[in-house]
Design an enzyme around this catalytic site. Structure first.
Site, mmCIF file in Angstrom:
data_model
loop_
_atom_site.group_PDB
_atom_site.id
_atom_site.type_symbol
_atom_site.label_atom_id
_atom_site.label_comp_id
_atom_site.label_asym_id
_atom_site.label_seq_id
_atom_site.Cartn_x
_atom_site.Cartn_y
_atom_site.Cartn_z
ATOM 1 N N ARG A 82 51.569 25.913 43.505
ATOM 2 C CA ARG A 82 52.919 25.757 44.047
ATOM 3 C C ARG A 82 53.790 24.912 43.126
ATOM 4 O O ARG A 82 55.019 25.035 43.141
ATOM 5 C CB ARG A 82 52.855 25.159 45.451
ATOM 6 C CG ARG A 82 52.311 23.741 45.538
ATOM 7 C CD ARG A 82 51.836 23.400 46.932
ATOM 8 N NE ARG A 82 50.623 24.144 47.283
ATOM 9 C CZ ARG A 82 50.034 24.120 48.462
ATOM 10 N NH1 ARG A 82 50.534 23.369 49.432
ATOM 11 N NH2 ARG A 82 48.954 24.828 48.702
ATOM 12 N N LYS A 126 36.937 21.228 42.070
ATOM 13 C CA LYS A 126 36.322 22.127 43.038
ATOM 14 C C LYS A 126 34.799 22.032 42.948
ATOM 15 O O LYS A 126 34.236 21.688 41.904
ATOM 16 C CB LYS A 126 36.723 23.580 42.747
ATOM 17 C CG LYS A 126 38.183 23.917 42.943
ATOM 18 C CD LYS A 126 38.430 25.380 42.576
ATOM 19 C CE LYS A 126 39.900 25.759 42.686
ATOM 20 N NZ LYS A 126 40.326 25.890 44.079
#
Length: 467
Positions: A317, A243
């Protein structure tokens, strides 16, 4: 550290001062002598939403306060009273019944403080007299559960790693004599949690990944089984798809789903709901090292489906896939999962309104109604089947980053989870933000408890009614 005043709500009324709830441009002549109206006029108090005016007494002490309700009183606004009223004992005037009880709970929620890293002494805080007939212990349990989730989110990742989450889980289990089992490190591979292991294996040995499972009343096979599942990424660097600085700044909150699942599980057990309960938390750090999982890798999962990795920053996920599959092995009647899963959810609905995903219309209606009733809103989003092919992979059974044409990132993430959700009972997924980015009285910037009170209210209604 004290995050919630243990006596924010009390039953004793002697010596309390009134907080008059005043509608916008409402009459003030019934609130005391003419001096009250004059004082309000001198300070331009008109009853606008959130206006607060402390009233002086003739002896130089406080005589009470006026609190603006606007055109109609929103009980949630009482959170601000806990942050703005002077220390002392107060009571609400001009509001009754369920509205008064909701305002009192809001006051307790507004009493949260996170001062672990501050050297200043604790400040005296206001207290509120609970309305007659209110179940004060129940309200304080709810407020304490929300405070626990917020405290966990607010704590920096250096002090809230996988081990600390495990410690909190063990304390929660011990309180209610529940069982707890932890699978960590290389044992995750032996126990068939390959996706959890892959996401967390790059972290330091002291912060190795783990699957935490709490079980409560599991021997009561006459009771329905509820599974709560939480994403516990204690810090998300993005992995090799690292990020940027701005996106990484608040990633200590990426374990917000785990915090919510644990806090809600504690509340269910404390409330003694007639259910069997399983709480599953996958706690990992998405770190960067020579052993990081990579874009292009194909991972196994507990369900047996293979997952092509297109982006290591779509890691939540992956760990939920294994945890949801484990939940399904218990054959639950109801599964709720919480995850700070996608930025797309914020783009769609902003920071205050978490999306709800479920393919069960009855469950959706119950959750939405419960959210409205307890002022903890949710918004149902579609599990749109037309986007399922965006998860197709040329190499594996499914991919973790949807094809760009689908665009709806929160929807496709929910569709991914649906592939791994339990096949028994009903399932709902909440893509929470777990963060308040806008500081205001009663809502400090930082950790936020979202959808948890709605879920507790739904569970109470669904199962206390004997369904």
């Amino acid at each position: 550290m004290s995050v919630l005043h243990p006596e924010s709500l009390v039953t004793r009324a002697a010596g309390s001062l009134p907080v008059h709830i005043v509608r916008k441009d409402g009459p003030l002549d019934g609130l005391g002598d003419a001096a009250t109206a004059a004082w309000a006029g001198a300070h331009d108090f008109t009853g606008k939403t959130g206006q607060l005016l402390v009233l002086p007494g003739g002896d130089g002490k406080l005589a009470g306060a006026l609190f603006g309700a606007g055109d109609s009183f929103d009980p949630s606004s009482a959170r601000g009273l806990a942050a703005r009223l002077p220390a002392g004992l107060w009571r609400l005037e001009g509001v009754n019944g369920a509205e008064a009880e909701a305002a009192a709970l809001a006051f307790a929620l507004g009493g949260y403080r996170f001062d672990r890293y501050r050297a200043r002494p604790a400040e005296a805080r206001p207290q509120l007299v609970a309305p007659k007939g209110m179940d004060v212990p129940a309200a304080l349990r709810i407020a304490a559960a929300c405070a626990l989730a917020r405290e966990m989110v607010d704590t920096p990742a250096a002090d809230m790693g996988p081990l600390q989450i495990e410690t909190i889980a063990r304390e929660i289990a011990s309180e209610s004599k529940a069982s707890v089992a932890v699978t960590e490190g290389e044992a995750l591979l032996e126990a068939n949690y390959p996706a959890i292991h892959a996401v967390g294996r790059a972290a330091s040995p002291a912060r190795q990944p783990r699957l935490i499972e709490i079980g409560w009343q599991l021997d009561r096979t006459d009771l329905p089984l509820v599974a709560l599942v939480g994403k516990g990424v204690v810090f998300d660097s993005g992995g090799l798809n690292i990020k940027g600085g701005a996106g990484m700044r608040n990633m200590k909150k990426d374990m917000g789903g785990a915090a919510h699942a644990l806090a809600l599980g504690r509340l269910v057990m404390q409330s003694k709901l007639p259910v069997r309960l399983v709480v599953l938390v996958a706690a990992v750090e998405n770190a960067i090292s020579a052993d990081s999982f990579r874009p292009g890798d194909v991972l196994n999962s507990r369900k047996g489906l293979t997952i092509e990795i297109g982006n290591t920053d779509a890691e939540g996920r992956l760990i939920l896939a294994d945890a949801l599959c484990r939940a399904g092995e218990h054959r639950p009647d109801l599964t709720l999962d919480f995850a700070t899963l996608t930025g797309a959810a914020r783009i769609a609905l902003g920071p205050d309104l978490p999306p709800l995903y479920t393919d069960d219309d009855a469950l959706a209606a119950e959750l939405l109604e419960a959210g409205r009733a307890v002022h903890d809103p949710l918004w149902r989003m579609p599990l749109w089947p037309g986007y399922r092919t965006a998860l197709d992979s040329e190499l594996a059974d499914v991919r973790n980053d949807p094809a760009a044409w689908a665009q709806a990132g929160s929807v496709t993430a929910a569709l991914f989870l649906q592939r791994f959700a339990p096949e028994t009972g009903v399932w709902a997924h909440m893509d929470i933000f777990a963060w308040n980015p806008r500081a205001r009285p009663g809502w400090p910037e930082g950790g936020a408890a979202q959808a948890m009170r709605a879920c507790h209210a739904m569970l109470t209604q669904r199962y206390s009614a004997g369904r």
